[in-house]
Design an enzyme around this catalytic site. Structure first.
Site, PDB file in Angstrom:
ATOM      1  N   HIS A   1       0.719  -1.409  -0.002  1.00 31.12           N
ATOM      2  CA  HIS A   1      -0.064  -0.284   0.024  1.00 31.12           C
ATOM      3  C   HIS A   1       0.971   1.370  -0.116  1.00 31.12           C
ATOM      4  O   HIS A   1       0.648   2.202  -0.716  1.00 31.12           O
ATOM      5  CB  HIS A   1      -0.666  -0.111   1.298  1.00 31.12           C
ATOM      6  CG  HIS A   1      -1.844   1.184   1.436  1.00 31.12           C
ATOM      7  ND1 HIS A   1      -3.090   1.255   1.221  1.00 31.12           N
ATOM      8  CD2 HIS A   1      -1.371   2.266   1.791  1.00 31.12           C
ATOM      9  CE1 HIS A   1      -3.575   2.334   1.310  1.00 31.12           C
ATOM     10  NE2 HIS A   1      -2.592   3.129   1.805  1.00 31.12           N
ATOM     11  N   GLU A   2       1.741   1.566   1.011  1.00 37.26           N
ATOM     12  CA  GLU A   2       2.619   2.605   1.078  1.00 37.26           C
ATOM     13  C   GLU A   2       3.735   2.539  -0.318  1.00 37.26           C
ATOM     14  O   GLU A   2       3.996   3.778  -0.659  1.00 37.26           O
ATOM     15  CB  GLU A   2       3.364   2.518   2.319  1.00 37.26           C
ATOM     16  CG  GLU A   2       2.537   2.494   3.598  1.00 37.26           C
ATOM     17  CD  GLU A   2       1.548   3.552   3.569  1.00 37.26           C
ATOM     18  OE1 GLU A   2       1.725   4.620   2.984  1.00 37.26           O
ATOM     19  OE2 GLU A   2       0.426   3.453   4.502  1.00 37.26           O
TER      20      GLU A   2
ATOM     21  N   HIS B   1       2.106   4.487  -2.803  1.00 42.83           N
ATOM     22  CA  HIS B   1       1.959   5.772  -2.692  1.00 42.83           C
ATOM     23  C   HIS B   1       3.279   6.566  -3.187  1.00 42.83           C
ATOM     24  O   HIS B   1       3.582   7.343  -3.760  1.00 42.83           O
ATOM     25  CB  HIS B   1       2.017   6.244  -1.353  1.00 42.83           C
ATOM     26  CG  HIS B   1       0.411   6.242  -0.757  1.00 42.83           C
ATOM     27  ND1 HIS B   1      -0.528   6.908  -1.203  1.00 42.83           N
ATOM     28  CD2 HIS B   1       0.039   5.739   0.279  1.00 42.83           C
ATOM     29  CE1 HIS B   1      -1.852   6.699  -0.665  1.00 42.83           C
ATOM     30  NE2 HIS B   1      -1.422   5.895   0.506  1.00 42.83           N
TER      31      HIS B   1
ATOM     32  N   HIS C   1       3.938   6.229  -6.855  1.00 45.19           N
ATOM     33  CA  HIS C   1       3.090   7.533  -7.345  1.00 45.19           C
ATOM     34  C   HIS C   1       3.916   8.673  -6.947  1.00 45.19           C
ATOM     35  O   HIS C   1       3.976   9.615  -8.264  1.00 45.19           O
ATOM     36  CB  HIS C   1       1.707   7.509  -6.578  1.00 45.19           C
ATOM     37  CG  HIS C   1       0.880   8.344  -7.141  1.00 45.19           C
ATOM     38  ND1 HIS C   1      -0.431   8.860  -6.785  1.00 45.19           N
ATOM     39  CD2 HIS C   1       0.626   9.015  -8.433  1.00 45.19           C
ATOM     40  CE1 HIS C   1      -1.100   9.521  -7.403  1.00 45.19           C
ATOM     41  NE2 HIS C   1      -0.506   9.921  -8.478  1.00 45.19           N
TER      42      HIS C   1
END
Length: 606
Positions: A392-393, A396, A399
């Site tokens: 998940h992180e 980020h 991105h």
């Protein structure tokens, strides 16, 4: 009872499991040099103020000055906040963070005249500058965004007052953070091995997944005993924060704090209302899952402390951090080599602070500035959930990396609305990978259970939080005092609505609002739910290798804030102004719930 296990001190953590902040500043002396340089550079703001109207070159110079000092201030702030978060009890870094926060406030105050001054110019004048100066072309969308806020920008003097008070407006969140992460002391409890452990935020999450119900219940009650003790203080802290949102929205002429929060990114309020409406329509799905949980756990009564333990007696799959790194690289292969190269850099160049230590900020996040690495904070435990947190992180951070390497600084960030899509797309791709590679019914059941729990936590739970957040803002706007009793009563009723009559109403759950940091983030949580819903659609397209799906997805990751979030997602293939993307996500939840029920029957018959 054995001796209680203690978390390591920060200096005891192996270096290779910590982030490398020397890439920002080699040492604190460098930090001080940059801090002093920016402090002096802020003094030039007065000379630039009032010059934007002179000509196109002056207009360009004003834009570049404002962006440049923000760019430098962000690096200083990121360094200080990362240092502080790695050990929130370290007074040296508390002071560093306080100074950096103050400098951010000074920066905002020094250039608070900029937007009012832009808006004092006619559209005709502004666009004539763009015709006269080709170098301005890159800033067209940036200026369009400012002009769209004409009705909500105050005169320069008033903007300066608001900017100067930014530290005061943020003080409630700061107080909560220090109290929650550094000052609250939780009791010693027993883990499932009978060992005495210090209860912390990270340990609590681990114990809630214990298969020993006595362990879960004891940890649950111990945690909320502390929050109940401080319920009035925490209610006052949260109430003050809500008042600041409502005050700023009112003085800027917004109809509500929610309108102010969403308008900034051009998100229609209907997106928020549609989410709550659709999720409420599908609450029977959650109730069905909760009922299955009660049945499989063999419980006469299901409590909130039973909501996170896996439905299987044992966890048939878990990962060390080293194993998890390899799983991430394998799972994310559908995203292509360009994506994977960045993931490998994150591992090799120490972007990640891995393990929990004394005083470390709880939870996990990705953070950074345009000119820093996109760092990741974790509090690692060897669980499947931590693999999901890592992926998940990483979503980020990749991105951020793509955005900063494909956009100029002015568009080198992205809204939270877009951020949660990148992170949860990774989660969905990970689930698809695990279900594709794991054929053992027991392991598949465990993974699906984890996915359903994640869905519950990301869509159902965050929408519950979104309802609560909107409630407290509207209540305060009506003049209703946000006492601990009022907050707790409503939260308990809301929790009962979401989880249904199958779950016993524990007294402690009414105080859950008091420990949720996201209620201090200003209409943030709904984006987890909208993002996860959109991510289901994107992950399905990518995993199924639909034509142009990956190219469109990577283009979204590289877009930054060069267009409005809703438009960026339309180009990526998801229209988030409609309800169907949420309904489609609910369809996936239903299908996987069907499979889990089938797998459970298989396991019972073997």
């Amino acid at each position: 009872m054995t001796e209680a296990k203690q978390l390591p001190k920060r200096e005891e953590v192996p270096v290779d499991l910590t982030w490398d902040l020397t890439k920002i500043f080699a040492n604190e002396a460098e930090f001080e040099v940059e801090f002093e340089f920016l402090s002096k550079e802020l003094q030039a703001a007065e000379k630039i103020q009032g010059t934007l109207k002179e000509n196109a070159q002056a207009f360009l110079a004003g834009i570049e000055y404002v962006l440049d000092i923000y760019r430098k201030a962000e690096v200083i702030y990121v360094y200080a906040h990362l240092k502080n978060d790695q050990d929130t009890a370290n007074t040296k870094y508390q002071a560093l963070y306080a100074r950096a926060s103050s400098l951010i406030a000074q920066t905002s105050e020094a250039v608070s005249w900029f937007e009012p001054e832009v808006l004092s110019l006619s559209d005709q004048t502004i666009w004539s500058f763009f015709e006269a100066e080709p170098a301005l072309s890159i800033y067209r969308h940036f200026i369009e965004q400012i002009l769209s806020q004409r009705a909500h920008i105050l005169p320069a003097e008033q903007e300066a007052l608001l900017a100067g008070a930014s530290e005061i407006f943020g003080s409630s969140a700061d107080i909560f953070s220090v109290m929650n992460n550094a000052d609250l002391t939780f009791p010693i409890v027993q883990n499932e091995n009978g060992e005495a452990v210090q209860l912390t935020h990270g340990v609590y999450g681990q114990l809630m997944e214990s298969t020993n119900r006595d362990v879960r219940q004891a940890a649950f009650k111990a945690l909320y005993t502390v929050y109940k003790q401080f319920k009035n203080t925490l209610a006052t802290t949260l109430s003050t924060h809500v008042k600041s949102h409502n005050y700023k929205a009112k003085v800027r002429g917004y109809s509500s704090a929610r309108a102010a929060a969403l308008t900034n990114n051009h998100i229609p309020e209907d997106v928020y209302d549609t989410l709550v409406l659709v999720v409420n329509q599908y609450l029977p799905l959650l109730h069905r899952y909760v009922e299955l949980r009660k049945e499989l756990l063999g419980l006469e009564e299901l409590h909130m402390y039973d909501m996170y333990t896996p439905l299987l007696a044992e966890a048939p799959i878990k990962f060390t951090y080293e194993e998890a790194k390899q799983q991430v690289l394998l799972a994310l292969k559908p995203l292509g080599n360009e994506y994977l190269e960045i993931v490998e850099k994150a591992f090799e160049e120490r972007w990640i602070d891995v393990v929990e230590n004394q005083g470390k900020r709880s939870g996990a996040y990705s953070s950074g500035a345009y000119d820093t690495q996109p760092y990741i904070l974790l509090n690692w435990h060897d669980r499947l959930d931590e693999l999901y947190t890592l992926v998940h992180e990483m979503g980020h951070s990749v991105h951020s990396h793509f955005t900063r390497n494909n956009q100029p600084y002015v568009y080198g960030d992205y809204s939270i609305f877009l951020a949660e899509i990148a992170s949860t797309t990774n989660e969905n791709i990970l689930t698809s990978y695990l279900l594709e590679t794991e054929k053992d019914p027991k392991i598949r059941a465990y993974i699906i259970n984890h996915y359903l729990d994640g869905f519950k936590g990301t869509i159902f739970r965050q929408t519950q939080f979104a309802e609560f957040e909107h409630f407290i803002h509207t209540e305060d706007a009506k003049g209703v005092p946000l006492t601990s009793e009022h907050l707790s009563t409503y939260y308990k009723e809301l929790n009962q609505k979401y989880y249904g009559p199958i779950v016993s109403s524990d007294e402690e759950i009414q105080y859950e609002w008091s420990r949720i940091p996201h209620f201090y983030y200003n209409y943030y949580v709904y984006q987890y739910a909208t993002g996860f819903s959109a991510a289901n659609a994107l992950a399905t397209k990518i995993v199924n290798h639909e034509p142009e799906a990956l190219e469109k997805y990577l283009a979204y990751l590289k877009s930054g804030s060069s267009d409005y979030p809703i438009e960026v997602m339309k180009k990526a293939g998801v229209d988030m102004t409609k309800a169907n993307y949420i309904e489609d996500a609910m369809g996936i939840f239903a299908l996987r719930l069907d499979e889990l029920e089938d797998l459970v029957r298989q396991l019972k018959n073997t």
